[in-house]
Motif scaffolding. Structure first.
Motif, PDB file in Angstrom:
ATOM      1  N   THR A   8       0.856  -1.186   0.000  1.00  0.00           N
ATOM      2  CA  THR A   8       0.000   0.000   0.000  1.00  0.00           C
ATOM      3  C   THR A   8       0.886   1.227   0.000  1.00  0.00           C
ATOM      4  OG1 THR A   8      -1.789   1.197   1.121  1.00  0.00           O
ATOM      5  CG2 THR A   8      -0.214   0.044   2.537  1.00  0.00           C
ATOM      6  N   ASP A  10      -0.211   3.999   1.286  1.00  0.00           N
ATOM      7  CA  ASP A  10      -0.695   4.764   2.431  1.00  0.00           C
ATOM      8  C   ASP A  10       0.075   4.340   3.686  1.00  0.00           C
ATOM      9  OD1 ASP A  10      -2.203   5.526   4.771  1.00  0.00           O
ATOM     10  OD2 ASP A  10      -3.877   5.976   3.431  1.00  0.00           O
ATOM     11  N   ASP A  33       4.529   0.400  -4.020  1.00  0.00           N
ATOM     12  CA  ASP A  33       3.978   0.426  -5.371  1.00  0.00           C
ATOM     13  C   ASP A  33       3.870  -1.002  -5.897  1.00  0.00           C
ATOM     14  OD1 ASP A  33       6.414  -0.336  -6.932  1.00  0.00           O
ATOM     15  OD2 ASP A  33       7.160   1.645  -6.353  1.00  0.00           O
ATOM     16  N   ASP A  52      -3.125  -3.534  -1.870  1.00  0.00           N
ATOM     17  CA  ASP A  52      -4.043  -2.411  -2.040  1.00  0.00           C
ATOM     18  C   ASP A  52      -4.444  -2.316  -3.509  1.00  0.00           C
ATOM     19  OD1 ASP A  52      -5.246   0.187  -2.149  1.00  0.00           O
ATOM     20  OD2 ASP A  52      -4.027   0.814  -0.448  1.00  0.00           O
ATOM     21  N   SER A  53      -5.703  -2.014  -3.759  1.00  0.00           N
ATOM     22  CA  SER A  53      -6.176  -1.925  -5.140  1.00  0.00           C
ATOM     23  C   SER A  53      -5.619  -0.713  -5.875  1.00  0.00           C
ATOM     24  CB  SER A  53      -7.707  -1.883  -5.171  1.00  0.00           C
ATOM     25  OG  SER A  53      -8.176  -0.759  -4.459  1.00  0.00           O
ATOM     26  N   SER A  54      -5.236   0.329  -5.150  1.00  0.00           N
ATOM     27  CA  SER A  54      -4.839   1.582  -5.802  1.00  0.00           C
ATOM     28  C   SER A  54      -3.342   1.856  -5.724  1.00  0.00           C
ATOM     29  CB  SER A  54      -5.622   2.747  -5.195  1.00  0.00           C
ATOM     30  OG  SER A  54      -5.362   2.840  -3.808  1.00  0.00           O
ATOM     31  N   LEU A  55      -2.536   0.843  -5.948  1.00  0.00           N
ATOM     32  CA  LEU A  55      -1.089   1.033  -5.973  1.00  0.00           C
ATOM     33  C   LEU A  55      -0.659   1.754  -7.249  1.00  0.00           C
ATOM     34  CD1 LEU A  55       0.065  -2.531  -4.864  1.00  0.00           C
ATOM     35  CD2 LEU A  55       0.313  -0.420  -3.543  1.00  0.00           C
ATOM     36  N   PRO A  56       0.420   2.555  -7.184  1.00  0.00           N
ATOM     37  CA  PRO A  56       0.967   3.138  -8.409  1.00  0.00           C
ATOM     38  C   PRO A  56       1.812   2.093  -9.167  1.00  0.00           C
ATOM     39  CG  PRO A  56       2.132   3.986  -6.480  1.00  0.00           C
ATOM     40  CD  PRO A  56       1.040   3.092  -5.978  1.00  0.00           C
ATOM     41  N   ASN A  59      -1.495  -1.491 -10.539  1.00  0.00           N
ATOM     42  CA  ASN A  59      -2.516  -1.453  -9.491  1.00  0.00           C
ATOM     43  C   ASN A  59      -2.634  -2.850  -8.868  1.00  0.00           C
ATOM     44  OD1 ASN A  59      -4.531  -3.068 -10.837  1.00  0.00           O
ATOM     45  ND2 ASN A  59      -5.150  -1.263 -12.011  1.00  0.00           N
ATOM     46  N   SER A  83      -8.667  -3.443   0.659  1.00  0.00           N
ATOM     47  CA  SER A  83      -9.489  -2.334   0.192  1.00  0.00           C
ATOM     48  C   SER A  83     -10.861  -2.373   0.861  1.00  0.00           C
ATOM     49  CB  SER A  83      -9.669  -2.450  -1.326  1.00  0.00           C
ATOM     50  OG  SER A  83     -10.546  -1.467  -1.809  1.00  0.00           O
ATOM     51  N   GLU A  85     -13.336  -0.798  -0.828  1.00  0.00           N
ATOM     52  CA  GLU A  85     -14.208  -0.599  -1.977  1.00  0.00           C
ATOM     53  C   GLU A  85     -14.900  -1.899  -2.377  1.00  0.00           C
ATOM     54  OE1 GLU A  85     -11.997   1.143  -5.191  1.00  0.00           O
ATOM     55  OE2 GLU A  85     -10.968   2.508  -3.822  1.00  0.00           O
TER      56      GLU A  85
END
Length: 122
Positions: A8, A10, A33, A52-56, A59, A83, A85
């Motif tokens: 993640t 975050d 990432d 995490d679904s929103s990794l740079p 993803n 996540s 979501e």
């Protein structure tokens, strides 16, 4: 003790989950990432990966797809979508996630997950 990967970007989410996991006696790796998540998984072979679904870079869905396509990664290695979501079931299953683990979780849910891991290893 086994190693757990948390992927993640975050740092707060990482710190919270890492403290809970380390408190149960496990080692933790952090990938911030998607590329690093893949590299650390291939290098260290964690017992579980929280992704995490929103990794740079890649993803979370791309990471899961890459890992599931790699013959070096055990098919039974748990890949958990990290996540809150809602995810369409076909998308979740298509890339090979084992389950979803919510960022807003209880410490008891971490303990239960890890006790299941210890049971499988024993």
């Amino acid at each position: 003790m086994a190693t757990i990967l948390i992927a993640t970007m975050d740092s707060t989410d990482y710190a919270t989950l890492a403290a809970e996991i380390e408190g149960e006696g496990y080692d933790v790796l952090w990938a911030s990432d998607g590329q690093e998540a893949v590299e650390l998984t291939l290098e260290h072979r964690p017992a579980i990966a929280f992704i995490d679904s929103s990794l740079p870079l890649f993803n979370g869905f791309e990471v899961a797809e890459i890992l599931r396509g790699d013959p070096e990664v055990p098919r039974d290695m748990p890949l958990l979508l990290f996540s809150d979501e809602a995810v369409e079931p076909h998308r979740f299953d298509a890339v090979g996630f084992t389950a979803q683990f919510h960022k807003t979780h209880s410490h008891e849910s971490v303990r239960e997950l890890l006790s299941g891991l210890a049971y499988q290893a024993g």
